[in-house]
Write a protein that holds these residues in place. Structure first.
Motif, short mmCIF file in Angstrom:
data_model
loop_
_atom_site.label_atom_id
_atom_site.label_comp_id
_atom_site.label_asym_id
_atom_site.label_seq_id
_atom_site.Cartn_x
_atom_site.Cartn_y
_atom_site.Cartn_z
N UNK A 325 49.17 53.64 46.61
CA UNK A 325 49.12 53.17 45.22
C UNK A 325 50.47 52.63 44.76
N UNK A 326 51.57 53.24 45.23
CA UNK A 326 52.90 52.75 44.87
C UNK A 326 53.16 51.39 45.47
N UNK A 327 52.77 51.20 46.73
CA UNK A 327 52.94 49.89 47.36
C UNK A 327 52.10 48.83 46.65
N UNK A 328 50.86 49.17 46.34
CA UNK A 328 49.98 48.23 45.65
C UNK A 328 50.54 47.91 44.26
N UNK A 329 50.95 48.92 43.54
CA UNK A 329 51.52 48.73 42.21
C UNK A 329 52.68 47.73 42.24
N UNK A 330 53.58 47.91 43.19
CA UNK A 330 54.75 47.02 43.26
C UNK A 330 54.38 45.61 43.69
N UNK A 331 53.46 45.47 44.64
CA UNK A 331 53.02 44.13 45.05
C UNK A 331 52.33 43.41 43.90
N UNK A 332 51.44 44.12 43.22
CA UNK A 332 50.66 43.52 42.15
C UNK A 332 51.56 43.08 41.00
N UNK A 333 52.45 43.95 40.56
CA UNK A 333 53.29 43.60 39.41
C UNK A 333 54.27 42.49 39.77
N UNK A 334 54.78 42.49 41.01
CA UNK A 334 55.65 41.39 41.43
C UNK A 334 54.91 40.06 41.36
N UNK A 335 53.67 40.03 41.79
CA UNK A 335 52.87 38.80 41.70
C UNK A 335 52.62 38.42 40.24
N UNK A 336 52.44 39.41 39.38
CA UNK A 336 52.24 39.12 37.96
C UNK A 336 53.48 38.48 37.35
N UNK A 337 54.66 38.94 37.76
CA UNK A 337 55.91 38.31 37.30
C UNK A 337 55.93 36.84 37.72
N UNK A 338 55.57 36.57 38.97
CA UNK A 338 55.57 35.20 39.48
C UNK A 338 54.60 34.32 38.69
N UNK A 339 53.46 34.86 38.35
CA UNK A 339 52.47 34.09 37.60
C UNK A 339 52.92 33.80 36.17
N UNK A 340 53.84 34.60 35.66
CA UNK A 340 54.40 34.34 34.34
C UNK A 340 55.52 33.30 34.38
N UNK A 341 55.95 32.93 35.58
CA UNK A 341 57.03 31.96 35.69
C UNK A 341 58.31 32.53 35.10
N UNK A 342 59.12 31.66 34.47
CA UNK A 342 60.39 32.09 33.90
C UNK A 342 60.24 33.18 32.86
N UNK A 343 59.12 33.17 32.15
CA UNK A 343 58.89 34.21 31.15
C UNK A 343 58.79 35.60 31.78
N UNK A 344 58.34 35.66 33.02
CA UNK A 344 58.22 36.93 33.70
C UNK A 344 59.54 37.61 33.98
N UNK A 345 60.64 36.83 33.86
CA UNK A 345 61.96 37.40 34.09
C UNK A 345 62.68 37.73 32.80
N UNK A 346 62.00 37.54 31.68
CA UNK A 346 62.60 37.82 30.39
C UNK A 346 62.29 39.25 29.96
N UNK A 347 63.32 39.99 29.58
CA UNK A 347 63.15 41.41 29.25
C UNK A 347 62.24 41.64 28.07
N UNK A 348 62.03 40.63 27.24
CA UNK A 348 61.16 40.81 26.08
C UNK A 348 59.69 40.85 26.47
N UNK A 349 59.37 40.46 27.70
CA UNK A 349 57.99 40.45 28.17
C UNK A 349 57.65 41.79 28.84
#
Length: 381
Positions: A325-349
């Motif tokens: 579950x920890x591996x899946x959690x990290x893979x999934x959320x990393x992909x979610x950041x990528x799908x947000x583009x530059x906004x995914x790297x903004x701390x306000x998100x």
């Protein structure tokens, strides 16, 4: 997805917890992250709602509910708001609770459990040490007899709820040079002479989680603060670690699930080249993979939850649930950041904060490498 593990009474509690989190916790959450601590009023309010002592007998102020699915509901709803909220409450209600329920005398229960249930007595557990990490048998914190008392010396690190805890369950060596056979458990209380809990650690994520180093310099403990038997600490910890790892797995899936929900909202409304980015084949396929992977993981974790309620979850099953579950959690959320583009790297998100918060899941509650070692041993390797 339908989840057969829960019954109507669990979903009724879920509605109560979700309403509390949305109305009272979420508005204050940014402040908790800024101040690096979860307000004590949140704990007291959780106590008023009966969320802290679900498994504690009614005689001591608890709910008297011997069904870990209720704990899972609370955990999931807190982790949807923030992983640190879930972990702080998990340590108190899922991890420390079994020690105070199962290893204590009636006098100790009368002394500690009422405050545990109301939120007036915040709890932590101190196993990890600066030089030992996941090797619990190598711990150096020691307790020696002095008359009827014990004298505790040593240090612990990475302790959730560390600076604010009123009561800390501490693992210490009571028989030198004996590895796992010479460890005992003690309860150390805030304000005891020689007990320092004022060094909060700076982390790359979960700033609202109070994570600390603890120091014990000749802390004198009365005999009544020993938990269980002398030199019985190792067995006590090994028996209770599967529940901690299951609780962590429950948190991981809920936390990642919320990130996926927010990402789906984003890709439906964010446009590029005149179309919602969710309509692009690559993004659509990626989200299909993320949702499928998360749902498959949820089914396994729910199965482990059902086994635990029946008293049949073993250490190997819990290790599988925790690491996967920890591996899946990290893979999934990393992909979610990528799908947000530059906004995914903004701390306000939220997704950026979730990405930083999730990284520790592969380390705490026993690193994923240790989990694989346990699984490998079960295979006779």
């Amino acid at each position: 997805m339908d989840r057969d593990v829960f019954e109507p009474e669990h979903e009724e509690l879920r509605r109560t917890v979700r309403r509390w989190v949305q109305d009272e916790v979420a508005p204050e959450h940014p402040r908790f992250r800024t101040e690096h601590v979860i307000d004590r009023q949140v704990w007291r309010r959780a106590g008023e709602l009966g969320l802290l002592g679900l498994a504690v007998p009614e005689a001591y102020g608890g709910g008297g509910i011997d069904d870990f699915r209720f704990n899972a509901v609370v955990n999931e709803e807190l982790c949807r708001q923030g992983l640190a909220l879930g972990s702080a409450f998990q340590i108190h209600s899922d991890v420390v609770a079994p020690y105070l329920l199962e290893l204590t005398t009636d006098e100790q229960r009368q002394r500690w459990l009422p405050g545990f249930c109301t939120g007036e007595t915040l709890c932590a557990i101190a196993m990890t040490e600066p030089g030992a990490g996941s090797d619990l048998a190598a711990l150096r914190t020691s307790a020696r007899r002095d008359g009827d008392d014990w004298v505790l010396d040593g240090a612990k690190t990475f302790i959730t709820n560390g600076t604010t805890a009123d009561l800390v369950v501490v693992a210490a060596r009571t028989t030198p040079d004996s590895r796992n056979r010479g460890i005992s458990l003690f309860v150390v209380e805030k304000g005891m002479a020689g007990f320092q809990q004022d060094r909060q650690l700076e982390k790359i994520g979960q700033p609202e989680a109070d994570t600390a180093e603890l120091f014990f310099d000749g802390v004198r403990l009365p005999a009544g603060n020993l938990l269980g038997d002398v030199d019985g600490g190792w067995a006590a910890m090994m028996q209770r670690l599967p529940q901690e790892r299951l609780s962590t797995a429950i948190s991981n899936v809920a936390h990642a699930g919320r990130a996926v929900e927010q990402t789906l909202e984003h890709v439906r409304t964010r446009e590029a080249f005149g179309s919602p980015i969710g309509s692009f084949q690559h993004n659509k396929f990626l989200l299909a993979e993320l949702v499928t992977e998360l749902e498959v993981t949820q089914v396994y974790v729910d199965r482990c939850l059902a086994l635990h309620v029946e008293g049949r979850l073993d250490a190997t099953g819990a290790a599988k649930a925790k690491y996967w579950s920890a591996d899946v959690q990290n893979r999934v959320i990393d992909a979610c950041v990528q799908l947000h583009g530059g906004y995914g790297y903004m701390a306000e998100y939220d997704v950026a904060r979730a990405w930083a918060d999730a990284r520790v899941s592969r380390i705490w509650a026993g690193s994923n490498e240790i989990m694989k070692e346990l699984i490998g041993r079960s295979l006779g390797l």
